[in-house]
Design an enzyme around this catalytic site. Structure first.
Site, PDB file in Angstrom:
ATOM      1  CE1 TYR A  79       7.085  -4.960  13.740  1.00 46.43           C
ATOM      2  CE2 TYR A  79       8.696  -4.863  16.004  1.00 46.43           C
ATOM      3  CZ  TYR A  79       8.081  -5.102  14.952  1.00 46.43           C
ATOM      4  OH  TYR A  79       8.674  -6.210  13.420  1.00 46.43           O
TER       5      TYR A  79
ATOM      6  CG  PHE B 299      18.191 -11.883  16.036  1.00 45.79           C
ATOM      7  CD1 PHE B 299      17.800 -12.956  15.398  1.00 45.79           C
ATOM      8  CD2 PHE B 299      18.705 -12.101  17.457  1.00 45.79           C
ATOM      9  CE1 PHE B 299      17.213 -14.417  16.868  1.00 45.79           C
ATOM     10  CE2 PHE B 299      18.164 -12.714  18.311  1.00 45.79           C
ATOM     11  CZ  PHE B 299      17.359 -13.745  17.723  1.00 45.79           C
TER      12      PHE B 299
ATOM     13  CG  ASN C   2      -0.362  -0.125   3.035  1.00 43.89           C
ATOM     14  OD1 ASN C   2       1.192   0.353   3.091  1.00 43.89           O
ATOM     15  ND2 ASN C   2      -1.130  -0.015   4.162  1.00 43.89           N
TER      16      ASN C   2
ATOM     17  N   GLY D 115       3.786  -5.134   7.346  1.00 41.35           N
ATOM     18  CA  GLY D 115       3.223  -4.719   8.610  1.00 41.35           C
ATOM     19  C   GLY D 115       3.767  -3.531   9.172  1.00 41.35           C
ATOM     20  CG  LEU D 116       1.796  -0.075   9.856  1.00 43.73           C
ATOM     21  CD1 LEU D 116       0.519   0.638  10.548  1.00 43.73           C
ATOM     22  CD2 LEU D 116       2.855   0.297   8.810  1.00 43.73           C
TER      23      LEU D 116
ATOM     24  CB  SER E  64      10.343  -9.121  15.505  1.00 43.05           C
ATOM     25  OG  SER E  64      11.769  -8.720  15.416  1.00 43.05           O
TER      26      SER E  64
ATOM     27  CE  LYS F 288       5.959  -7.890  12.359  1.00 45.38           C
ATOM     28  NZ  LYS F 288       5.419  -8.583  11.224  1.00 45.38           N
TER      29      LYS F 288
ATOM     30  CG  ASP G  15      -4.220  -1.936   3.326  1.00 44.75           C
ATOM     31  OD1 ASP G  15      -3.706  -0.616   4.085  1.00 44.75           O
ATOM     32  OD2 ASP G  15      -4.573  -3.249   4.739  1.00 44.75           O
ATOM     33  CB  ILE G  16      -2.649  -7.157   3.330  1.00 44.07           C
ATOM     34  CG1 ILE G  16      -1.898  -6.771   4.902  1.00 44.07           C
ATOM     35  CG2 ILE G  16      -1.630  -7.628   2.424  1.00 44.07           C
ATOM     36  CD1 ILE G  16      -1.233  -7.574   6.003  1.00 44.07           C
TER      37      ILE G  16
HETATM   38  P1  NAD Z   1       9.440  -1.791   5.358  1.00 40.11           P
HETATM   39  O1  NAD Z   1       8.059  -1.181   5.966  1.00 40.11           O
HETATM   40  O2  NAD Z   1      10.061  -1.596   4.251  1.00 40.11           O
HETATM   41  O3  NAD Z   1       8.253  -3.347   5.085  1.00 40.11           O
HETATM   42  C1  NAD Z   1       6.431  -2.824   4.964  1.00 40.11           C
HETATM   43  C2  NAD Z   1       5.416  -2.348   3.856  1.00 40.11           C
HETATM   44  O4  NAD Z   1       5.171  -3.081   3.882  1.00 40.11           O
HETATM   45  C3  NAD Z   1       6.208  -1.598   3.728  1.00 40.11           C
HETATM   46  O5  NAD Z   1       6.482  -1.412   2.167  1.00 40.11           O
HETATM   47  C4  NAD Z   1       4.868  -0.838   3.773  1.00 40.11           C
HETATM   48  O6  NAD Z   1       4.394   0.555   2.640  1.00 40.11           O
HETATM   49  C5  NAD Z   1       4.172  -2.042   3.365  1.00 40.11           C
HETATM   50  N1  NAD Z   1       2.967  -2.170   4.512  1.00 40.11           N
HETATM   51  C6  NAD Z   1       2.911  -1.711   5.217  1.00 40.11           C
HETATM   52  N2  NAD Z   1       1.253  -2.434   5.867  1.00 40.11           N
HETATM   53  C7  NAD Z   1       0.617  -2.669   4.210  1.00 40.11           C
HETATM   54  C8  NAD Z   1      -0.890  -3.138   5.034  1.00 40.11           C
HETATM   55  N3  NAD Z   1      -1.502  -3.360   5.446  1.00 40.11           N
HETATM   56  N4  NAD Z   1      -0.959  -2.605   3.342  1.00 40.11           N
HETATM   57  C9  NAD Z   1       0.149  -3.553   2.176  1.00 40.11           C
HETATM   58  N5  NAD Z   1       1.143  -3.130   2.297  1.00 40.11           N
HETATM   59  C10 NAD Z   1       1.612  -2.619   4.002  1.00 40.11           C
HETATM   60  O7  NAD Z   1      10.021  -2.886   6.690  1.00 40.11           O
HETATM   61  P2  NAD Z   1      10.979  -4.017   6.751  1.00 40.11           P
HETATM   62  O8  NAD Z   1      11.859  -3.389   7.714  1.00 40.11           O
HETATM   63  O9  NAD Z   1      11.193  -4.261   5.216  1.00 40.11           O
HETATM   64  O10 NAD Z   1      10.366  -5.057   7.337  1.00 40.11           O
HETATM   65  C11 NAD Z   1       9.521  -6.186   6.876  1.00 40.11           C
HETATM   66  C12 NAD Z   1       8.822  -7.114   7.808  1.00 40.11           C
HETATM   67  O11 NAD Z   1       9.573  -7.726   8.421  1.00 40.11           O
HETATM   68  C13 NAD Z   1       7.698  -6.298   8.486  1.00 40.11           C
HETATM   69  O12 NAD Z   1       5.898  -7.013   8.567  1.00 40.11           O
HETATM   70  C14 NAD Z   1       9.381  -6.258   9.422  1.00 40.11           C
HETATM   71  O13 NAD Z   1       7.842  -5.957  10.550  1.00 40.11           O
HETATM   72  C15 NAD Z   1       9.223  -7.423   9.912  1.00 40.11           C
HETATM   73  N6  NAD Z   1      10.945  -7.273  10.671  1.00 40.11           N
HETATM   74  C16 NAD Z   1      11.198  -6.128  10.525  1.00 40.11           C
HETATM   75  C17 NAD Z   1      12.862  -5.758  11.110  1.00 40.11           C
HETATM   76  C18 NAD Z   1      13.419  -4.589  10.854  1.00 40.11           C
HETATM   77  O14 NAD Z   1      14.705  -4.251  12.069  1.00 40.11           O
HETATM   78  N7  NAD Z   1      13.326  -4.342  10.272  1.00 40.11           N
HETATM   79  C19 NAD Z   1      12.606  -6.488  11.999  1.00 40.11           C
HETATM   80  C20 NAD Z   1      12.152  -7.678  12.258  1.00 40.11           C
HETATM   81  C21 NAD Z   1      10.838  -7.917  11.256  1.00 40.11           C
HETATM   82  C1  UD1 Z   2      14.442  -1.654  17.731  1.00 40.44           C
HETATM   83  C2  UD1 Z   2      13.065  -2.468  18.156  1.00 40.44           C
HETATM   84  C3  UD1 Z   2      12.969  -3.783  17.496  1.00 40.44           C
HETATM   85  C4  UD1 Z   2      13.020  -3.975  16.715  1.00 40.44           C
HETATM   86  C5  UD1 Z   2      14.340  -3.910  15.912  1.00 40.44           C
HETATM   87  C6  UD1 Z   2      14.589  -3.491  14.832  1.00 40.44           C
HETATM   88  C7  UD1 Z   2      12.373  -1.269  20.132  1.00 40.44           C
HETATM   89  C8  UD1 Z   2      12.893  -0.926  21.901  1.00 40.44           C
HETATM   90  N1  UD1 Z   2      13.204  -1.771  19.989  1.00 40.44           N
HETATM   91  O1  UD1 Z   2      15.606  -3.015  17.776  1.00 40.44           O
HETATM   92  O2  UD1 Z   2      11.492  -4.288  18.495  1.00 40.44           O
HETATM   93  O3  UD1 Z   2      12.335  -5.440  15.779  1.00 40.44           O
HETATM   94  O4  UD1 Z   2      15.008  -2.329  15.925  1.00 40.44           O
HETATM   95  O5  UD1 Z   2      13.616  -2.490  13.703  1.00 40.44           O
HETATM   96  O6  UD1 Z   2      12.808  -0.165  19.585  1.00 40.44           O
HETATM   97  N2  UD1 Z   2      20.590   3.013  19.621  1.00 40.44           N
HETATM   98  C9  UD1 Z   2      22.006   4.087  19.935  1.00 40.44           C
HETATM   99  N3  UD1 Z   2      20.946   5.945  18.998  1.00 40.44           N
HETATM  100  C10 UD1 Z   2      20.429   5.788  18.247  1.00 40.44           C
HETATM  101  C11 UD1 Z   2      19.409   4.467  17.876  1.00 40.44           C
HETATM  102  C12 UD1 Z   2      19.650   2.794  18.541  1.00 40.44           C
HETATM  103  O7  UD1 Z   2      22.690   4.101  21.063  1.00 40.44           O
HETATM  104  O8  UD1 Z   2      20.276   6.838  17.577  1.00 40.44           O
HETATM  105  C13 UD1 Z   2      20.907   2.356  20.135  1.00 40.44           C
HETATM  106  C14 UD1 Z   2      19.473   1.170  20.629  1.00 40.44           C
HETATM  107  O9  UD1 Z   2      19.803   1.928  22.387  1.00 40.44           O
HETATM  108  C15 UD1 Z   2      20.477   0.249  21.043  1.00 40.44           C
HETATM  109  C16 UD1 Z   2      21.290  -0.538  19.343  1.00 40.44           C
HETATM  110  O10 UD1 Z   2      21.895   0.975  19.131  1.00 40.44           O
HETATM  111  O11 UD1 Z   2      21.547  -0.441  21.785  1.00 40.44           O
HETATM  112  C17 UD1 Z   2      20.577  -0.805  18.798  1.00 40.44           C
HETATM  113  O12 UD1 Z   2      19.338  -0.118  18.075  1.00 40.44           O
HETATM  114  P1  UD1 Z   2      17.941  -0.580  17.093  1.00 40.44           P
HETATM  115  O13 UD1 Z   2      18.979  -0.086  15.860  1.00 40.44           O
HETATM  116  O14 UD1 Z   2      16.659   0.718  16.987  1.00 40.44           O
HETATM  117  O15 UD1 Z   2      17.792  -1.931  16.899  1.00 40.44           O
HETATM  118  P2  UD1 Z   2      16.755  -2.772  18.636  1.00 40.44           P
HETATM  119  O16 UD1 Z   2      16.267  -1.595  20.210  1.00 40.44           O
HETATM  120  O17 UD1 Z   2      17.800  -3.552  18.795  1.00 40.44           O
END
Ligand code: NAD
Ligand code: UD1
Length: 345
Positions: free
Chosen positions: A148, A177, A32, A82-83, A124, A152, A58-59
């Protein structure tokens, strides 16, 4: 296979799409565009030589989803949509439950209606919450600390119940991770809206001069240098994890895997790696801890190695070098005009 990729223009999905197209799969992307840019499609086409089908939808929209399943014979779904902003999820819990939980439920119902029996779901490591023991295995206690994280875990439980009720359904929940890095070409990467919440996008914006300094959230954790330790995993390795997880599409049941490197990296180690690779300074200040952060979190990814044959191949230098290349070539992310990008390439 014909694969429907939800959230298909997002960060992890776009890298996975290029990997799957190279492996010969046919893709239908749906997004979306709530958190991604349509320009991603051109980059996918540039890298793969193919333009997959794309639907802006949108899903949670039943009519749109069922039209897509009617138009395409889908063998498996990879569900990234997802968000993902932890802070925002506390402010807008209903929105997060609607998008992440109800959206996934809608998708599963349409899959059931069209007899599509294979799903890979983006879960996640955040489902584990504050770890009691490290490294985290798939059997470690589940105690998500944020809205969040709970979305999940709820979706994982819905999927597991669905697998129990339908013995021909196969699902793989991949617990990522900390995904970082970018495509090695510099053409695709993470393009967060506004001020980045996550560490690596923030550091790279400081290094390129878009932000003044990094705030290090706490240096009094019980870790080697006092800063938070995480298991950063290259997005290209994650993409490969999805390709390999497709092997389980004919293996009914609910499978769960950690995808991490197994090594922890501190905030200060990450800053040092970035300074070394970019040659740019990364000014920082030490700030109080961020609410909800844990001291350390890293994976035991042995199950993915044994059952999928997956192991992270790329190291910290690769993660930082690829992030920096992406940042450097695309100072405005996907809004960087293609002409400028061509000049630099
Ligand atoms: P992202 O935001 O780049 O990708 C998610 C995509 O989903 C976006 O393009 C967004 O526009 C789309 N989207 C959101 N809601 C929607 C809906 N209702 N219908 C259709 N499209 C929708 O995020 P990402 O980092 O690529 O993450 C992808 C997935 O992995 C997510 O589910 C996220 O929760 C999960 N995840 C991400 C991380 C991370 O740190 N990036 C870590 C663990 C899990
Ligand atoms: C965060 C989310 C987690 C999500 C993950 C990937 C929280 C509490 N957790 O994880 O749910 O799955 O992102 O999207 O938000 N840090 C700084 N300065 C910054 C940013 C981060 O010091 O400006 C530190 C944080 O305190 C942490 C490490 O960097 O120790 C990693 O942070 P981040 O990249 O935000 O990931 P997580 O907190 O592990």
């Amino acid at each position: 296979m014909n694969i429907l990729v939800t959230g298909g223009t997002g960060y992890i999905a776009s890298h996975t799409a290029v990997k799957l197209l190279a492996a010969g799969h046919q893709l239908v992307l749906v997004d979306n565009l709530a958190n991604s840019n349509i320009a991603v499609l051109d980059r996918i086409a540039l890298l793969s030589g193919q333009k997959p089908h794309f639907y802006q939808a949108d899903i949670g929209n039943y009519a749109a989803l069922s039209a897509i399943f009617t138009a395409h014979q889908i063998d498996a779904v990879i569900h990234f949509a997802g968000l993902k902003a932890v802070g925002e999820s506390a402010q807008k819990p209903l929105h997060y439950y609607r998008e992440n939980v109800a959206g996934s439920l809608q998708l599963l119902e349409v899959m059931q209606e069209f007899a599509v029996k294979s799903l890979i779901f983006s879960s996640s490591a955040t489902v584990y919450g504050d770890p009691r023991e490290l490294p985290l295995t798939e059997q470690s206690p589940i105690q998500p600390q944020s809205v969040y994280g709970r979305t999940k875990w709820m979706v994982e439980q819905i999927i597991a119940d669905h697998c129990s009720a339908d013995p021909s359904f196969s699902a793989v929940c991949l617990r990522y991770f900390n995904p970082v890095g970018a495509h090695p070409s510099g053409l695709m990467g993470e393009d967060p809206n506004g001020i980045p919440n996550n560490l690596l996008p923030f550091i790279s914006q400081v290094a390129i001069g878009r932000r003044e300094q990094l705030s290090v959230f706490g240096n009094d954790y019980p870790t080697a240098d006092g800063t938070g330790v995480r298991d950063y995993i290259h997005v290209q390795d994650l993409a490969e994890g999805h390709r390999l997880a497709l092997k389980l599409t004919n293996n009914p049941g609910c499978h769960r895997f950690n995808l991490g490197t197994g090594s922890g990296v501190s905030v200060l180690e990450m800053v040092d790696a970035f300074r070394a690779v970019s040659g740019h300074p990364v000014p920082l200040i030490i700030c109080p801890r961020r609410t909800g952060d844990v001291a350390a979190c890293y994976a035991d990814a042995a199950k993915a190695q044994h059952e999928l044959g997956w192991q992270a191949q790329l190291n910290l230098t690769d993660m930082v070098a690829d992030t920096w290349r992406w940042q450097h070539l695309n100072p405005q992310g996907y809004q960087t005009p293609p002409a400028k990008l061509k000049e630099k390439l």
